[in-house]
Design an enzyme around this catalytic site. Structure first.
Site, PDB file in Angstrom:
ATOM      1  N   GLU A 168       0.832  -1.212   0.000  1.00 20.96           N
ATOM      2  CA  GLU A 168       0.000   0.000   0.000  1.00 20.96           C
ATOM      3  C   GLU A 168       0.866   1.261   0.000  1.00 20.96           C
ATOM      4  O   GLU A 168       0.588   2.218  -0.723  1.00 20.96           O
ATOM      5  CB  GLU A 168      -0.940  -0.031   1.214  1.00 20.96           C
ATOM      6  CG  GLU A 168      -2.069  -1.022   0.995  1.00 20.96           C
ATOM      7  CD  GLU A 168      -2.880  -1.382   2.248  1.00 20.96           C
ATOM      8  OE1 GLU A 168      -3.866  -2.112   2.104  1.00 20.96           O
ATOM      9  OE2 GLU A 168      -2.527  -0.944   3.349  1.00 20.96           O
ATOM     10  N   ASP A 297      -2.802  -8.890  18.215  1.00 23.35           N
ATOM     11  CA  ASP A 297      -1.439  -9.080  17.704  1.00 23.35           C
ATOM     12  C   ASP A 297      -0.455  -9.556  18.766  1.00 23.35           C
ATOM     13  O   ASP A 297       0.595 -10.112  18.437  1.00 23.35           O
ATOM     14  CB  ASP A 297      -0.906  -7.752  17.137  1.00 23.35           C
ATOM     15  CG  ASP A 297      -1.547  -7.388  15.812  1.00 23.35           C
ATOM     16  OD1 ASP A 297      -2.438  -8.129  15.360  1.00 23.35           O
ATOM     17  OD2 ASP A 297      -1.148  -6.355  15.228  1.00 23.35           O
TER      18      ASP A 297
END
Ligand SMILES: Cc1cc2nc3c(=O)[nH]c(=O)nc-3n(C[C@H](O)[C@H](O)[C@H](O)COP(=O)(O)OP(=O)(O)OC[C@H]3O[C@@H](n4cnc5c(N)ncnc54)[C@H](O)[C@@H]3O)c2cc1C
Length: 414
Positions: A168, A297
């Site tokens: 990205e 995470d």
């Protein structure tokens, strides 16, 4: 007396625990070292001047303002004392009956912490603003010089890491330099910008279907990005980056390669994996204590096939909801059902009208994938104001190919 629940982290995991406990008769404290919940999937758009920080970050206090059973604390947790059931902050400490740790991760530089100075990573608003500053300043610096050799390192961008964030970033930098900046500079030619994407494995977006990954690579090449596949970074200095195959002179390196979990997890004195994530059980707790949950995470959760779940927002959100049910009903460990992750698909955008999307067997590319990506990201933004503002910015950006937030506010020469 009400049971005390302490939640560390107001990201996707921690916030969903707090919200799902809205009606519970509990005394909940949510601690975060920042005062905002950050929508990390759009962070690269702040770093590339498409969005403002306020479009993707919302004060945690305002998100939970109607929830009377939650106290929000701005503070950094430094350690956990399991014996005493205490969470230690920089200033003071808190007792808990249940503890949920959702502190996420930071970037890691494969035992080369000195690289961080020259190759910032992208995790926080400050990181994004620092990268935005560097990218914009580079064009300004390039405009100052006459000699092509002086200009070159400022117009060379290297993104390390071919996962969704790296892809990205590389795509967005290509669009800024080759389209947005084109009319704004007199002397430099932004079309001469070189953008490299370095990936150590044999393909970018390796967690996606191979055909989609090839499609994404071709999209990047079309935008003007040169993927350097199968190359490992061996050194980074203020002037250049060296891989095992070549050296590139550049003033712009962006790190999107490795992560390691928060240092507070080591104070739990439980098993960690090589990324310092906690090896959790099927109910997201640690083997030593059924009242300590690690979600998102920060945890390494293995599914029934023994595969670790990916570090994505949906895992953190679903684990947050799952854990809140256990806490709400005080379910003892032997009666807890295992957490099951429902994969709703994954997607990554490469640029305008270019994305890939994998939902079960459905694989999309091009404009359709990009439209799905845009819709899903708007849908998941935290409040109406942000949804509306981001949509307005995107429409403007789409129609005029301009990035409205090209401000340099903290000028330091590169
Ligand atoms: C640039 C980028 C792009 C991404 N794109 C996508 C995407 O497109 N799709 C997707 O699904 N996922 C994406 N992800 C991953 C996704 O954002 C994470 O999986 C998700 O945020 C994990 O949620 P979490 O609650 O575990 O941690 P986080 O959301 O990282 O939240 C952790 C929170 O804990 C706080 N904290 C940390 N340490 C402490 C401490 N010691 N004391 C107090 N507070 C602390 C932090 O301030 C933070 O608010 C992206 C991540 C990044 C960085």
């Amino acid at each position: 007396m009400k049971k005390k629940v302490v939640i560390v982290g107001g990201g996707f995991g921690g916030l969903n625990v707090a919200k799902s406990l809205a009606k519970a008769n509990l005394d909940i404290t949510l601690i975060d070292k920042t005062n905002h919940h950050l929508f990390q999937p759009l962070l690269y758009q702040v770093a590339t001047a498409a969005l403002s920080p306020g479009d993707i970050a919302t004060p945690i206090r305002s998100i939970l303002k109607k929830q009377k059973n939650v106290r929000v604390l701005l503070g950094e947790v430094v350690s956990i004392n399991r014996e005493l059931k205490k969470v230690k902050l920089h200033h003071g400490e808190l007792d808990y009956d249940y503890l949920v740790l959702a502190p996420g991760t930071r970037h890691s530089y494969f035992n080369n912490p000195e690289w961080e100075k020259y190759a910032p990573g992208l995790k926080t608003i400050q990181d994004a603003l620092q990268i935005r500053e560097r990218v914009l300043l580079s064009f300004e610096m390039a405009e100052r010089f006459y000699d092509e050799r002086d200009i070159e390192p400022y117009l060379t961008f290297v993104v390390v890491g071919g996962g969704p964030t790296g892809v990205e970033m590389a795509g967005a930098i290509a669009e800024i330099s080759k389209q947005t900046m084109l009319k704004d500079f007199r002397k430099i030619n932004p079309l001469k910008t070189k953008i490299y994407l370095v990936e150590g494995q044999n393909r970018i977006l390796s967690s996606y279907d191979e055909k989609l990954s090839i499609h994404a690579r071709n999209d990047l090449i079309h935008l003007g990005v040169t993927p350097l596949i199968g190359q490992k970074v061996i050194n980074i200095t203020s002037e250049e980056i060296t891989t095992d195959e070549r050296t590139i002179r550049t003033k712009n390196i962006i790190w999107a390669a490795g992560n390691s979990a928060s240092s507070i997890l080591a104070t739990l004195d439980t098993e960690l994996d090589r990324f310092d994530r906690v090896m959790v059980k099927g109910d997201c707790t640690i083997p030593e204590d059924e009242r300590i949950f690690i979600i998102g995470d920060a945890g390494n959760y293995r599914d029934i096939k023994g595969m670790s779940l990916p570090g994505v927002a949906q895992v953190a959100i679903q684990q947050g909801k799952y854990v809140s049910k256990i806490i709400k009903k005080s379910i003892p460990s032997e009666k807890r059902e295992r957490f099951i992750y429902r994969d709703k698909g994954s997607m990554a955008t490469i640029g305008r009208d270019k994305a890939i999307c994998e939902i079960g067997r459905l694989k999309l590319t091009g404009f359709t994938a990009w439209a799905v990506w845009s819709f899903v990201h708007i849908l998941f933004l935290i409040n109406f104001r942000n949804k509306y503002k981001v949509m307005a910015e995107w429409i403007y950006n789409y129609l005029f190919q301009k990035r409205g937030i090209r401000l340099i506010t903290n000028k330091t020469d590169l």
